[in-house]
Scaffold this motif. Structure first.
Motif, PDB file in Angstrom:
ATOM      1  N   GLY A  29      -5.252  14.029   4.198  1.00  0.00           N
ATOM      2  CA  GLY A  29      -4.478  14.705   5.518  1.00  0.00           C
ATOM      3  C   GLY A  29      -3.597  15.806   4.844  1.00  0.00           C
ATOM      4  N   ASP A  30      -3.062  16.780   5.749  1.00  0.00           N
ATOM      5  CA  ASP A  30      -2.336  17.981   5.305  1.00  0.00           C
ATOM      6  C   ASP A  30      -0.836  17.944   5.490  1.00  0.00           C
ATOM      7  N   ASN A  31      -0.279  16.906   6.013  1.00  0.00           N
ATOM      8  CA  ASN A  31       1.207  17.099   6.461  1.00  0.00           C
ATOM      9  C   ASN A  31       2.160  17.632   5.073  1.00  0.00           C
ATOM     10  N   GLN A  32       1.742  16.860   3.904  1.00  0.00           N
ATOM     11  CA  GLN A  32       2.544  17.018   2.634  1.00  0.00           C
ATOM     12  C   GLN A  32       2.577  18.642   2.483  1.00  0.00           C
ATOM     13  N   PHE A  33       1.329  19.248   3.025  1.00  0.00           N
ATOM     14  CA  PHE A  33       1.103  20.691   2.365  1.00  0.00           C
ATOM     15  C   PHE A  33       2.085  21.721   3.126  1.00  0.00           C
ATOM     16  N   PHE A  34       2.412  21.216   4.338  1.00  0.00           N
ATOM     17  CA  PHE A  34       3.019  22.070   5.478  1.00  0.00           C
ATOM     18  C   PHE A  34       4.652  21.677   5.799  1.00  0.00           C
ATOM     19  N   GLY A  35       5.131  20.974   4.463  1.00  0.00           N
ATOM     20  CA  GLY A  35       6.573  20.384   4.947  1.00  0.00           C
ATOM     21  C   GLY A  35       6.744  19.482   6.205  1.00  0.00           C
ATOM     22  N   ILE A  36       5.848  18.584   6.282  1.00  0.00           N
ATOM     23  CA  ILE A  36       6.026  17.699   7.396  1.00  0.00           C
ATOM     24  C   ILE A  36       5.970  16.338   6.560  1.00  0.00           C
ATOM     25  N   ASN A  37       7.292  15.550   6.762  1.00  0.00           N
ATOM     26  CA  ASN A  37       7.644  14.333   6.243  1.00  0.00           C
ATOM     27  C   ASN A  37       8.283  13.620   7.344  1.00  0.00           C
ATOM     28  N   MET A  40      -3.860   6.034   9.890  1.00  0.00           N
ATOM     29  CA  MET A  40      -3.011   7.078   9.101  1.00  0.00           C
ATOM     30  C   MET A  40      -1.765   6.445   8.682  1.00  0.00           C
ATOM     31  N   CYS A  41      -0.875   7.100   7.740  1.00  0.00           N
ATOM     32  CA  CYS A  41       0.568   6.713   7.363  1.00  0.00           C
ATOM     33  C   CYS A  41       0.521   5.140   7.357  1.00  0.00           C
ATOM     34  N   ILE A  42      -0.300   4.820   6.440  1.00  0.00           N
ATOM     35  CA  ILE A  42      -0.517   3.267   6.146  1.00  0.00           C
ATOM     36  C   ILE A  42       0.661   3.086   5.068  1.00  0.00           C
ATOM     37  N   LEU A  43       1.213   3.696   4.496  1.00  0.00           N
ATOM     38  CA  LEU A  43       2.507   3.380   3.629  1.00  0.00           C
ATOM     39  C   LEU A  43       3.551   3.570   4.448  1.00  0.00           C
ATOM     40  N   ALA A  44       3.697   3.653   5.590  1.00  0.00           N
ATOM     41  CA  ALA A  44       4.908   3.926   6.339  1.00  0.00           C
ATOM     42  C   ALA A  44       5.793   4.839   5.788  1.00  0.00           C
ATOM     43  N   SER A  45       5.464   5.823   5.172  1.00  0.00           N
ATOM     44  CA  SER A  45       6.158   6.678   4.510  1.00  0.00           C
ATOM     45  C   SER A  45       6.908   6.373   3.427  1.00  0.00           C
ATOM     46  N   GLY A  46       6.259   5.207   2.656  1.00  0.00           N
ATOM     47  CA  GLY A  46       6.727   4.582   1.390  1.00  0.00           C
ATOM     48  C   GLY A  46       7.533   3.165   1.636  1.00  0.00           C
ATOM     49  N   ALA A  47       7.413   2.816   2.957  1.00  0.00           N
ATOM     50  CA  ALA A  47       8.151   1.427   3.168  1.00  0.00           C
ATOM     51  C   ALA A  47       7.264   0.316   2.790  1.00  0.00           C
ATOM     52  N   VAL A  48       5.999   0.445   2.855  1.00  0.00           N
ATOM     53  CA  VAL A  48       4.984  -0.624   2.261  1.00  0.00           C
ATOM     54  C   VAL A  48       4.697  -0.119   0.973  1.00  0.00           C
ATOM     55  N   PRO A  49       4.638  -1.097  -0.106  1.00  0.00           N
ATOM     56  CA  PRO A  49       3.888  -0.777  -1.302  1.00  0.00           C
ATOM     57  C   PRO A  49       2.387  -0.735  -1.123  1.00  0.00           C
ATOM     58  N   PRO A  50       1.691   0.374  -2.033  1.00  0.00           N
ATOM     59  CA  PRO A  50       0.433   0.704  -1.936  1.00  0.00           C
ATOM     60  C   PRO A  50      -0.578  -0.415  -1.879  1.00  0.00           C
ATOM     61  N   LYS A  51      -0.641  -1.300  -2.422  1.00  0.00           N
ATOM     62  CA  LYS A  51      -1.397  -2.367  -2.617  1.00  0.00           C
ATOM     63  C   LYS A  51      -1.488  -3.229  -1.011  1.00  0.00           C
ATOM     64  N   GLU A  52      -0.250  -3.551  -0.894  1.00  0.00           N
ATOM     65  CA  GLU A  52      -0.100  -4.307   0.459  1.00  0.00           C
ATOM     66  C   GLU A  52      -0.433  -3.424   1.608  1.00  0.00           C
ATOM     67  N   ALA A  53      -0.211  -2.255   1.509  1.00  0.00           N
ATOM     68  CA  ALA A  53      -0.610  -1.349   2.539  1.00  0.00           C
ATOM     69  C   ALA A  53      -2.038  -1.321   2.651  1.00  0.00           C
ATOM     70  N   VAL A  65      -6.968   7.884   6.613  1.00  0.00           N
ATOM     71  CA  VAL A  65      -6.460   9.172   6.400  1.00  0.00           C
ATOM     72  C   VAL A  65      -5.027   9.110   5.721  1.00  0.00           C
ATOM     73  N   PHE A  66      -5.151   9.769   4.454  1.00  0.00           N
ATOM     74  CA  PHE A  66      -3.636   9.751   3.604  1.00  0.00           C
ATOM     75  C   PHE A  66      -3.411  10.812   3.031  1.00  0.00           C
ATOM     76  N   GLY A  67      -2.008  11.010   2.897  1.00  0.00           N
ATOM     77  CA  GLY A  67      -1.392  12.260   2.265  1.00  0.00           C
ATOM     78  C   GLY A  67      -0.960  12.111   0.935  1.00  0.00           C
ATOM     79  N   ALA A  68      -1.414  12.927  -0.015  1.00  0.00           N
ATOM     80  CA  ALA A  68      -0.669  12.717  -1.203  1.00  0.00           C
ATOM     81  C   ALA A  68      -0.733  14.176  -1.887  1.00  0.00           C
ATOM     82  N   SER A  69       0.223  14.436  -2.946  1.00  0.00           N
ATOM     83  CA  SER A  69       0.555  15.676  -3.553  1.00  0.00           C
ATOM     84  C   SER A  69       0.314  15.989  -5.184  1.00  0.00           C
TER      85      SER A  69
END
Lengths: 298, 340
Positions: free
Chosen positions: A15-23, A250-263, A277-281
């Motif tokens: 996904g592209d949120n991280q590229f355009f200042g959306i968090n 999308m947003c499977i990590l809940a912006s970091g609230a869920v650890p990646p493996k569990e997510a 769909v996931f976002g990463a930089s």
């Protein structure tokens, strides 16, 4: 006309949120990302990293800067020979700001006729003149789709998403015709799959099925924490289990609230979800997420 | 089933219509809007009766409530007409264009059992709901200083041909944008006793201001600063930042997260000495139906719940909106006296 192809939904899409200042979690983080990706080359670097890792599918909202990326893709056809794009339109803030400045009709005109040569404008007028006279929102919608899709010309588009603010606004208004016409128009004009982003997945799926849109592609937040899942997590699980549609998470990590493996484990256990769909930089984050998804999606 | 109508279907009116249109206890029966494009499409696709004149609509339709989302200049006149017709009323923010107008509407409510609410939606934001609780229980002790900042890119060119460039219609940064931040100060801390150092600046607009700053002074010795600018292109969308320093700690919050610093071990469960950071993902509650943000649904569902349960609105009534109008008016007056 965009190239035709058999649609096979990608399992992993960047996904592209991280590229355009959306968090959705932190304005400070959004600001830091916005600074980091100020230069389009920084975005291209991340896209190339993902591409070399085997992620060839990207979802892009129609921000103005995405046009720079699509120009870059077109200029390097060999480098991106297997690129698969999932545009999501329209970028609502762009319209909201224009409406503030020019009013509804003025804003529509400026988007429909932006960046067009006289010939093209004449062509649009011939096609759209009746709708301007009739002022029918479905005809206006078609003109806007074409305006937004211009930046993706001659690229391999897999599906076209209606962006979530617009999807949900129209869902609330309950206008079936708009959804039906959107789906028909995307199939007919662009020969690709219509799809929908939403923050109200259970309600939208019921509604789309009620519109007669068969096996719709619906992308929504899905995470173990239940964050941003309206009205509730259990309604999502129930609809995924029982309704005939193609869910994307999308947003499977809940912006970091869920650890990646569990997510990833949670999402993969929702059997019908075959696409994330996931976002990463960073390279590390891209590689880690891809490996995790592939490990569980067997 | 409550019968409702919306007056003014612009960006906010459309959002309200969308959110409440599928509320299980609401049936929208009419819409009033000046644009023929909007009227034509609502009547064609939503099968709702449309009107150009709100009086005609309120006189002819049997309604329980009305949502007023017109330019601010028309709020008072329409709200009065609706109250006279014994309707529950939700008015978009800011409440009215002057304390005098606002008082007239509030006075009309006397003796009528009508739910009345103003759309200061940030009062329903997850983060600020929590900050309110912390302040109400005295978590950071006696308040010393306050900073309320709001920035956005709403106006980057003069909004010609729009009500947003007309002072008499409620255009300009003070009424249309800063009102949210001013209301938040009013809600969380209270009315300032003195207003000083107010300055209004035009950046792109010709007839109205694009930036506002002001100093709020309280008898308790609390001093606050308001800094608002809606013509700052470095922001993607409107951003709030509130910083409150107290004798025992400090709170910094925006729409997505907040952090609290306690000098000593606090007596509040879940918090420790030093910094405590909380993200919206930790505590956000989902809503019945989401459009543009949970707070938009929360405020309207609260309005409907007040009507159904026959209880007065306690979070953002007309009286609360009037208090914010009073501060706005005092800022404008203070700035005008200075003549800058």
């Amino acid at each position: 006309m965009l190239p035709k192809g058999v649609f096979n939904m990608d399992r992993i899409i960047l996904g592209d949120n991280q590229f355009f200042g959306i968090n959705h979690m932190s304005e400070e983080k959004a600001q830091a990302q916005s600074e980091h990706f100020k230069d389009t080359n920084a975005i291209i670097e991340v896209i190339d990293t993902a591409y070399h890792c085997g992620i060839h599918a990207f979802m892009f909202n129609t921000y103005d800067r995405v046009a720079e990326l699509t120009d870059h893709f077109r200029a390097n056809p060999d480098r991106y020979a297997d690129l698969r794009l999932y545009p999501s339109l329209p970028y609502a803030h762009k319209y909201a700001n224009a409406v503030n400045e020019k009013g509804i009709i003025g804003a529509l005109n400026s988007f429909v006729f932006a960046d067009r040569s006289t010939d093209q404008i004449f062509g649009t007028l011939v096609c759209g003149a009746m709708s301007v006279v009739k002022q029918d929102m479905i005809d206006v919608m078609k003109l806007l789709i074409d305006a937004e899709m211009r930046m993706f010309h001659d690229l391999n588009v897999q599906a076209i998403f209606l962006q979530n603010i617009v999807t949900d606004l129209l869902l609330g208004l309950g206008v079936k015709e708009v959804f039906i016409e959107f789906a028909n128009y995307i199939k007919k004009k662009y020969s690709v799959e219509p799809a929908f982003n939403t923050m109200n997945m259970p309600k939208l799926v019921e509604f789309l099925l009620g519109c007669g849109i068969k096996n719709p592609i619906v992308c929504s937040v899905v995470n173990k924490a239940g964050y941003f899942m309206n009205p509730c997590l259990s309604a999502y699980e129930e609809v995924i289990r029982t309704k005939p549609f193609r869910p994307m998470a999308m947003c499977i990590l809940a912006s970091g609230a869920v650890p990646p493996k569990e997510a990833v484990e949670y999402v993969v256990n929702q059997k019908k979800i075959r696409s994330i769909v996931f976002g990463a930089s960073s390279k590390a984050h891209i590689v880690q997420t891809k490996e995790l998804i592939e490990q569980y999606f067997i | 089933m409550l019968k409702g109508a919306v007056i003014g279907v612009g960006r906010m009116g459309l959002t309200h219509l969308s959110i409440l249109n599928n509320h299980p206890d609401v049936n929208f029966v009419a819409v009033c809007e000046s644009s023929s494009f909007v009227r034509r499409n609502i009547s064609k696709y939503m099968k709702i009766r449309t009107f150009k004149d709100y009086r005609k609509m309120l006189d002819n339709m049997r309604l329980d409530f009305v949502i007023i989302a017109t330019p601010t200049g028309m709020h008072a006149e329409i709200a009065k007409y609706a109250v006279r017709n014994n309707l529950h009323v939700f008015v978009e923010k800011p409440f009215t264009l002057s304390a005098k107008q606002g008082c007239e509407v509030v006075n009309m409510l006397q003796g009528r059992n009508l739910v009345n609410q103003v759309g200061y939606v940030i009062r329903f934001n997850d983060v600020f709901m929590r900050i309110k609780k912390l302040l109400d229980c005295g978590a950071i002790g006696r308040l010393l200083t306050l900073k309320m900042e709001m920035n956005g890119r709403t106006i980057l060119k003069d909004a010609k041909n729009s009500w947003r460039s007309e002072k008499t219609e409620g255009g300009g940064c003070l009424y249309d944008f800063a009102s949210h931040g001013i209301d938040l100060v009013n809600y969380l801390i209270g009315l300032p006793d003195e207003i000083n150092g107010s300055v209004m600046q035009s950046i792109h607009s010709v007839g109205v201001e694009d930036a506002v700053c002001s100093t709020f002074l309280y008898k308790s010795k609390l001093r606050g600063n308001l800094l608002v600018n809606w013509s700052d292109p470095s922001y993607r969308k409107p951003a709030y930042r509130m910083e409150i320093l107290g004798k025992k700690g400090k709170i910094i919050g925006d729409l997505h997260s907040y952090k609290v610093f306690f000098w000593n071990k606090p007596e509040i469960e879940g918090f420790t000495q030093g910094w405590n950071r909380r993200y919206i993902t930790d505590f956000a509650e989902p809503v019945r139906f989401y459009v543009r943000g949970c707070e938009f649904t929360r405020q309207l569902d609260y309005f409907i719940a007040c009507i159904l349960n026959n209880i007065p609105c306690q979070i953002c009534s007309f009286e609360d909106g009037l208090k914010t109008d009073i501060i706005i008016e005092r800022i404008a007056k203070d700035a005008a006296q200075r003549g800058i």
